[in-house]
Motif scaffolding. Sequence first.
Motif, short mmCIF file in Angstrom:
data_model
loop_
_atom_site.label_atom_id
_atom_site.label_comp_id
_atom_site.label_asym_id
_atom_site.label_seq_id
_atom_site.Cartn_x
_atom_site.Cartn_y
_atom_site.Cartn_z
N ALA A 31 0.81 -1.22 0.00
CA ALA A 31 0.00 0.00 0.00
C ALA A 31 0.84 1.26 0.00
CB ALA A 31 -0.93 0.00 1.21
N ARG A 36 -3.42 3.33 4.67
CA ARG A 36 -4.10 2.60 3.59
C ARG A 36 -4.08 1.09 3.85
NH1 ARG A 36 -1.73 6.54 0.27
NH2 ARG A 36 0.02 5.20 -0.27
N GLU A 40 -7.61 -0.75 4.10
CA GLU A 40 -8.02 -1.44 2.88
C GLU A 40 -7.67 -2.93 2.85
OE1 GLU A 40 -6.28 0.77 -0.31
OE2 GLU A 40 -7.17 2.67 0.34
#
Length: 429
Positions: A31, A36, A40
Motif C-alpha cells: 500500500a 491505507r 483497505e
Amino acid sequence: MSRAHQPDKVIGSALAINLRHLRAFSAVAAAGSIARAADEQLYRVASGVTRSISELESALGRPLFDRRARGMALNSYGDLVLVRARRIEREFEEARAQLVARGGIGATADVPSLFASILNGRRLAVIASLVEKRNMPAVAREFGITQPAVSSALKDLEGGLGVALLERKARGLAPTAAGEIVALYFKRVLAELRHIGPDIAASDGMLQGSVTVGALPLGRTQILPLAIASLLARHPGLHVATVESPYDALAASLRSGDVDFILGALRSPAEARDLQQEALFEDSIAVIARAGHPLERAKRIDFDALRQATWALSRHNTPSRELLERFFSSAREAPPIPAVETGDLAVLRGLLLESDMLTAISPHQLRYEIRDGSLVVLDFPLDETRREIGLTQRQGALASPGARALMAEIAAVVARSPDFRARARRTGG
C-alpha cells in the motif's frame, strides 16, 4: 547428524518472528502507507499496524522502511524481507489448496489469514514437531514449555481449521491427512523465516545462519569436508550440519525445507520429481580389495574369479549395488552374492582391511586408503557403471546465502581437483 561449527547468534530469530507482524509488513509494502494498509487490507487500527511494523523491525534489528511525509517506502533491508514474506504467503496459500483438496476443510476457509493471525514461528515449530514426533511430552521438553501449552496450540489451530490434525490411537498419536499437510508447509515456512536473518546479514557482507546438507556416501569422504573447511575458514559465523540418511529420506527432508540441498548421486527424472539437479562430474564404481589380495597379483581377473570371492556390498536398491548388478546382467553373468551388506563405510573399510573380501563402490569413498596403499583398485574395469554426481535442490526453493556459498564451494572443489571429470549440467525433476 554431524555438526561442523557452532553458530554465532544470527540477526533475529525465526521462532520469534510474529507472522501477523509479517503480514502487516507485506500489506504496508504493497500500500505504501500504514493508513491505507490498515483500512483497505488489514482492517485494523493504524496504531496497531504501526506497532506490528516496529516490533518486526526490532526483532530483525534493522529498519525496513524509509518513513516519508507521503508514506512508507521499502529500504534495501525491507526488499529482502519482502521476498521471504511473499514466499511465506505462497506457502500458506498452497497449504490452503492442499487442505481443501485432501485435508477435509471447506473451500471458503481463509487459511492464510488464520495461520498469520494465531501463529508465530515458535508455534509453527511446535505444531510441526508434534505431527512429526507424535509425542506431546517430547515436544514440550524440546521447546521448554508445558504439555498444556502444546495441547492449547494444537486445539487453537484445529478449532480454526475445523479439522483434526492428530488422532489418538492405541499406539499413541497419529497425524491425519490435514496434519501431514500442515506439518509440511509449516516446515517450509520455518525455512523461509530462518533465512530472513542470514539474508540481511549477507547484505552487510556477513555469512551467518545454518546450512543443512543431505550427504550421500560419495561426497562425504573428500568433497564435502574440503568445501566446508574452506568456507568456514573465511566465514566462521556460519554453521554447517550434515544429515546422513538414505536418499528417499533426504529427498523428503529437502521437500519440507529441513535440508537445504543434497550432495551425491543424481537420480532419474521420475525419482527427482519437483527437484532440481545439477551434475558436477561423472563417477563409476570399481572393485576394491586390500593390498596383497590374491586377485591383485592375478594375470587376469574373470567373472568366475569374482563370483568365487567373498563380497561386502551396499544394500539392495542403493545406486552402487544397482550399478554392479546391472553390469553383471548386461554381461549375462550372475552377480556376486554378498556375505555382508552394509551402508556403513567404517564397517566396510574394516572388512576390506582385515580380510580377503571384495567390494564395489566408488574409489572416491575410500580415497585415503587407496592413496596410502592399504587398499587397491583391482584390474577389472567397470566403465559401464558411470553415473552423475552433483547437487539437488527443491524446485522453486530460494536457498539461503550460506547454502548458496557452500554449493559454490563444492563446485569449486570439484573444478580444482584432477580426480573428478568436471561437468556442469542442470536438470529439472
